[in-house]
Design a protein around this motif. Structure first.
Motif, PDB file in Angstrom:
ATOM      1  N   SER A 109       0.885  -1.035  -0.117  1.00 13.76           N
ATOM      2  CA  SER A 109      -0.084  -0.005  -0.012  1.00 13.76           C
ATOM      3  C   SER A 109       0.843   1.326  -0.090  1.00 13.76           C
ATOM      4  CB  SER A 109      -0.884   0.110   1.098  1.00 13.76           C
ATOM      5  OG  SER A 109      -1.930  -0.815   1.124  1.00 13.76           O
ATOM      6  N   GLY A 110       2.197   1.155   0.160  1.00 15.14           N
ATOM      7  CA  GLY A 110       2.973   2.051   0.160  1.00 15.14           C
ATOM      8  C   GLY A 110       3.681   2.542   1.697  1.00 15.14           C
ATOM      9  N   ILE A 111       3.419   1.873   2.384  1.00 15.27           N
ATOM     10  CA  ILE A 111       3.910   2.154   3.857  1.00 15.27           C
ATOM     11  C   ILE A 111       5.353   1.504   3.948  1.00 15.27           C
ATOM     12  CG2 ILE A 111       3.524   1.799   6.383  1.00 15.27           C
ATOM     13  CD1 ILE A 111       0.561   1.704   6.003  1.00 15.27           C
ATOM     14  N   PRO A 112       6.359   2.306   4.221  1.00 17.22           N
ATOM     15  CA  PRO A 112       7.666   1.881   4.417  1.00 17.22           C
ATOM     16  C   PRO A 112       7.810   1.038   5.607  1.00 17.22           C
ATOM     17  CG  PRO A 112       7.486   4.276   4.201  1.00 17.22           C
ATOM     18  CD  PRO A 112       6.198   3.770   4.477  1.00 17.22           C
ATOM     19  N   THR A 113       8.734  -0.119   5.379  1.00 16.56           N
ATOM     20  CA  THR A 113       8.925  -0.857   6.454  1.00 16.56           C
ATOM     21  C   THR A 113       9.868  -0.656   7.200  1.00 16.56           C
ATOM     22  OG1 THR A 113      10.699  -2.500   5.391  1.00 16.56           O
ATOM     23  CG2 THR A 113       8.375  -3.180   4.983  1.00 16.56           C
ATOM     24  N   PRO A 158      -5.972   0.514   1.902  1.00 13.08           N
ATOM     25  CA  PRO A 158      -5.821  -0.912   1.722  1.00 13.08           C
ATOM     26  C   PRO A 158      -5.782  -1.380   0.561  1.00 13.08           C
ATOM     27  CG  PRO A 158      -7.813  -0.356   3.362  1.00 13.08           C
ATOM     28  CD  PRO A 158      -7.372   0.801   2.583  1.00 13.08           C
ATOM     29  N   ASN A 159      -4.792  -2.612   0.418  1.00  8.69           N
ATOM     30  CA  ASN A 159      -4.708  -2.973  -0.962  1.00  8.69           C
ATOM     31  C   ASN A 159      -5.544  -4.310  -1.151  1.00  8.69           C
ATOM     32  OD1 ASN A 159      -3.043  -5.501  -0.171  1.00  8.69           O
ATOM     33  ND2 ASN A 159      -1.450  -3.795   0.320  1.00  8.69           N
ATOM     34  N   ALA A 160      -5.063  -5.120  -2.365  1.00  6.73           N
ATOM     35  CA  ALA A 160      -6.066  -6.278  -2.952  1.00  6.73           C
ATOM     36  C   ALA A 160      -5.796  -7.207  -2.022  1.00  6.73           C
ATOM     37  CB  ALA A 160      -5.504  -6.508  -4.304  1.00  6.73           C
ATOM     38  N   ALA A 161      -4.575  -7.290  -1.143  1.00  8.20           N
ATOM     39  CA  ALA A 161      -4.282  -8.353  -0.240  1.00  8.20           C
ATOM     40  C   ALA A 161      -5.375  -8.133   1.069  1.00  8.20           C
ATOM     41  CB  ALA A 161      -2.740  -8.540   0.047  1.00  8.20           C
ATOM     42  N   HIS A 162      -5.427  -7.245   1.472  1.00  5.43           N
ATOM     43  CA  HIS A 162      -6.401  -6.733   2.644  1.00  5.43           C
ATOM     44  C   HIS A 162      -7.699  -7.027   2.245  1.00  5.43           C
ATOM     45  CE1 HIS A 162      -2.892  -3.755   3.667  1.00  5.43           C
ATOM     46  NE2 HIS A 162      -2.914  -4.309   4.736  1.00  5.43           N
ATOM     47  N   ARG A 163      -8.137  -6.652   1.097  1.00  7.98           N
ATOM     48  CA  ARG A 163      -9.423  -6.911   0.462  1.00  7.98           C
ATOM     49  C   ARG A 163      -9.626  -8.426   0.541  1.00  7.98           C
ATOM     50  NH1 ARG A 163      -8.222  -2.198  -2.268  1.00  7.98           N
ATOM     51  NH2 ARG A 163      -7.861  -3.466  -4.306  1.00  7.98           N
ATOM     52  N   ALA A 164      -8.887  -9.084   0.062  1.00  5.22           N
ATOM     53  CA  ALA A 164      -8.900 -10.667  -0.177  1.00  5.22           C
ATOM     54  C   ALA A 164      -8.999 -11.312   1.067  1.00  5.22           C
ATOM     55  CB  ALA A 164      -7.665 -11.085  -1.001  1.00  5.22           C
ATOM     56  N   LEU A 165      -8.386 -10.862   2.170  1.00 10.04           N
ATOM     57  CA  LEU A 165      -8.714 -11.358   3.407  1.00 10.04           C
ATOM     58  C   LEU A 165     -10.190 -11.138   4.073  1.00 10.04           C
ATOM     59  CD1 LEU A 165      -5.166 -10.827   5.033  1.00 10.04           C
ATOM     60  CD2 LEU A 165      -5.942 -12.918   3.971  1.00 10.04           C
ATOM     61  N   GLN A 180       1.143  -7.994  13.014  1.00 13.67           N
ATOM     62  CA  GLN A 180       2.136  -7.187  13.671  1.00 13.67           C
ATOM     63  C   GLN A 180       2.165  -5.988  13.186  1.00 13.67           C
ATOM     64  OE1 GLN A 180       4.745 -10.397  11.947  1.00 13.67           O
ATOM     65  NE2 GLN A 180       5.801 -10.075  13.720  1.00 13.67           N
ATOM     66  N   ASN A 181       1.076  -5.486  12.303  1.00 10.33           N
ATOM     67  CA  ASN A 181       1.169  -4.245  11.856  1.00 10.33           C
ATOM     68  C   ASN A 181       0.393  -3.262  12.739  1.00 10.33           C
ATOM     69  OD1 ASN A 181       2.672  -5.133   9.709  1.00 10.33           O
ATOM     70  ND2 ASN A 181       0.699  -5.373   8.466  1.00 10.33           N
ATOM     71  N   VAL A 182       0.696  -1.904  12.684  1.00 10.08           N
ATOM     72  CA  VAL A 182       0.057  -0.803  13.516  1.00 10.08           C
ATOM     73  C   VAL A 182      -0.802  -0.010  12.769  1.00 10.08           C
ATOM     74  CG1 VAL A 182       1.830  -1.189  15.330  1.00 10.08           C
ATOM     75  CG2 VAL A 182       2.121   0.638  13.548  1.00 10.08           C
ATOM     76  N   ASP A 183      -1.078  -0.195  11.586  1.00  6.78           N
ATOM     77  CA  ASP A 183      -1.600   0.798  10.632  1.00  6.78           C
ATOM     78  C   ASP A 183      -3.032   0.886  10.382  1.00  6.78           C
ATOM     79  OD1 ASP A 183      -2.066  -1.425   8.618  1.00  6.78           O
ATOM     80  OD2 ASP A 183       0.093  -1.010   8.213  1.00  6.78           O
ATOM     81  N   GLY A 184      -3.679  -0.176  11.021  1.00  6.45           N
ATOM     82  CA  GLY A 184      -5.235  -0.389  10.884  1.00  6.45           C
ATOM     83  C   GLY A 184      -5.789  -0.670   9.540  1.00  6.45           C
ATOM     84  N   LEU A 185      -5.090  -1.188   8.651  1.00  9.03           N
ATOM     85  CA  LEU A 185      -5.420  -1.142   7.283  1.00  9.03           C
ATOM     86  C   LEU A 185      -6.417  -2.466   7.123  1.00  9.03           C
ATOM     87  CD1 LEU A 185      -2.075  -0.229   4.974  1.00  9.03           C
ATOM     88  CD2 LEU A 185      -4.404   1.130   5.591  1.00  9.03           C
ATOM     89  N   HIS A 186      -6.242  -3.425   7.951  1.00  4.53           N
ATOM     90  CA  HIS A 186      -7.142  -4.596   7.995  1.00  4.53           C
ATOM     91  C   HIS A 186      -8.322  -4.053   8.266  1.00  4.53           C
ATOM     92  CE1 HIS A 186      -4.184  -7.725   7.054  1.00  4.53           C
ATOM     93  NE2 HIS A 186      -3.255  -7.332   7.995  1.00  4.53           N
ATOM     94  N   GLN A 187      -8.580  -3.205   9.428  1.00  8.71           N
ATOM     95  CA  GLN A 187      -9.886  -2.897   9.773  1.00  8.71           C
ATOM     96  C   GLN A 187     -10.516  -2.061   8.893  1.00  8.71           C
ATOM     97  OE1 GLN A 187      -7.057  -3.080  11.746  1.00  8.71           O
ATOM     98  NE2 GLN A 187      -7.643  -3.513  14.035  1.00  8.71           N
ATOM     99  N   ARG A 188      -9.743  -1.013   8.261  1.00 10.60           N
ATOM    100  CA  ARG A 188     -10.266  -0.242   7.178  1.00 10.60           C
ATOM    101  C   ARG A 188     -10.759  -0.745   5.960  1.00 10.60           C
ATOM    102  NH1 ARG A 188      -5.580   4.236   6.136  1.00 10.60           N
ATOM    103  NH2 ARG A 188      -6.876   4.731   4.565  1.00 10.60           N
TER     104      ARG A 188
END
Length: 250
Positions: A32-36, A82-89, A104-112
């Motif tokens: 999604s463009g978030i740096p690791t 959120p990207n296609a992977a988040h939406r597929a889940l 382990q992520n802190v960005d909340g993208l799964h919930q979004r």
């Protein structure tokens, strides 16, 4: 993408699974463009090492610096989707009787994206808590002070994330262990699999007899059930996997 990247055995395992546990790491959000944390910092932050900012000791030394670094990270997260992977889940959760998403992520993208049953092992950038009392603070008076002060005790507020040297939230990790131990199918997506204690979840799932799928850019491909190792981007592989598992519903 060639469907050969998604082994047919894994498609069948997903379709038949009653309990699925999924561990996600920075790799899924990088799409999604978030740096690791392994990416070099840029701009004003280029001279800092993120691992040296993400500690209680760093916050005690320079709370303003650490707060502003996390404010910068929040701004990065707010600008992406959120990207296609988040939406597929999300789609997977709609079809599997019991799905637990451990991140382990802190960005909340799964919930979004719409995921419902999410266990946050490392907290969430959108929340803050009191540095002294360790309680989540939903709101505070904006006096312009950086970091802001806890409305209850006056102590400094900090991001509600797990820093290096801190323990994972016990309740979330206990639920993650339970999900890994009881699942039929376990996914490890976009994570190196070496950071403990989260890495132990994959081992536990294998020991308890689950089918395990590792999806990452850093794995050597392997298609030998019950272990699948798929080299590639989650945003490409997961939509394909979900579409093949439930072609009539996606």
């Amino acid at each position: 993408m060639s469907s050969a990247l998604v082994p047919s055995g894994l498609v069948d395992a997903l379709r038949k699974a009653r309990r699925v546990a999924i561990l996600t790491g920075a790799g899924i959000s990088a799409e999604s463009g978030i740096p690791t944390f392994r990416d070099a910092l840029t701009g004003l932050w280029a001279r800092f090492n993120p691992e040296e900012l993400a500690t209680p000791e760093a916050f005690q030394r320079d709370p303003k610096l650490v707060w502003e670094w996390y404010a910068h990270r929040r701004e990065l997260v707010e600008r992406v989707e959120p990207n296609a992977a988040h939406r597929a889940l999300v789609t997977m959760e709609q079809h599997v009787p019991k799905l637990t998403l451990i991140t382990q992520n802190v960005d909340g993208l799964h919930q979004r994206a719409g995921s419902q049953n999410v266990l946050e092992l490392h907290g969430n950038l959108a929340r803050v808590r009191c540095f002294h009392e360790n309680t989540v603070i939903p709101s505070w008076e904006d006096t312009g002070e950086v970091p802001p002060r806890c409305p209850d005790c006056g102590g400094p507020l900090r991001p509600d994330v797990v820093w290096f040297g801190e323990n994972l939230p016990a309740d979330a990790f206990e639920k993650a262990v339970e999900a890994a131990a009881q699942c039929d199918l376990f996914f490890s997506i976009g994570t190196s699999g070496v950071v403990e204690p989260a890495a132990s979840l994959t081992r536990l799932a294998r020991q308890m007899g689950a089918t395990v799928a590792l999806i990452n850019l850093d794995v050597e491909p392997r298609d030998v059930p019950p272990l699948y190792q798929i080299h590639g981007k989650a945003g490409t592989i997961l939509p394909e996997l979900v579409q093949r598992a439930w072609p009539e519903r996606t």
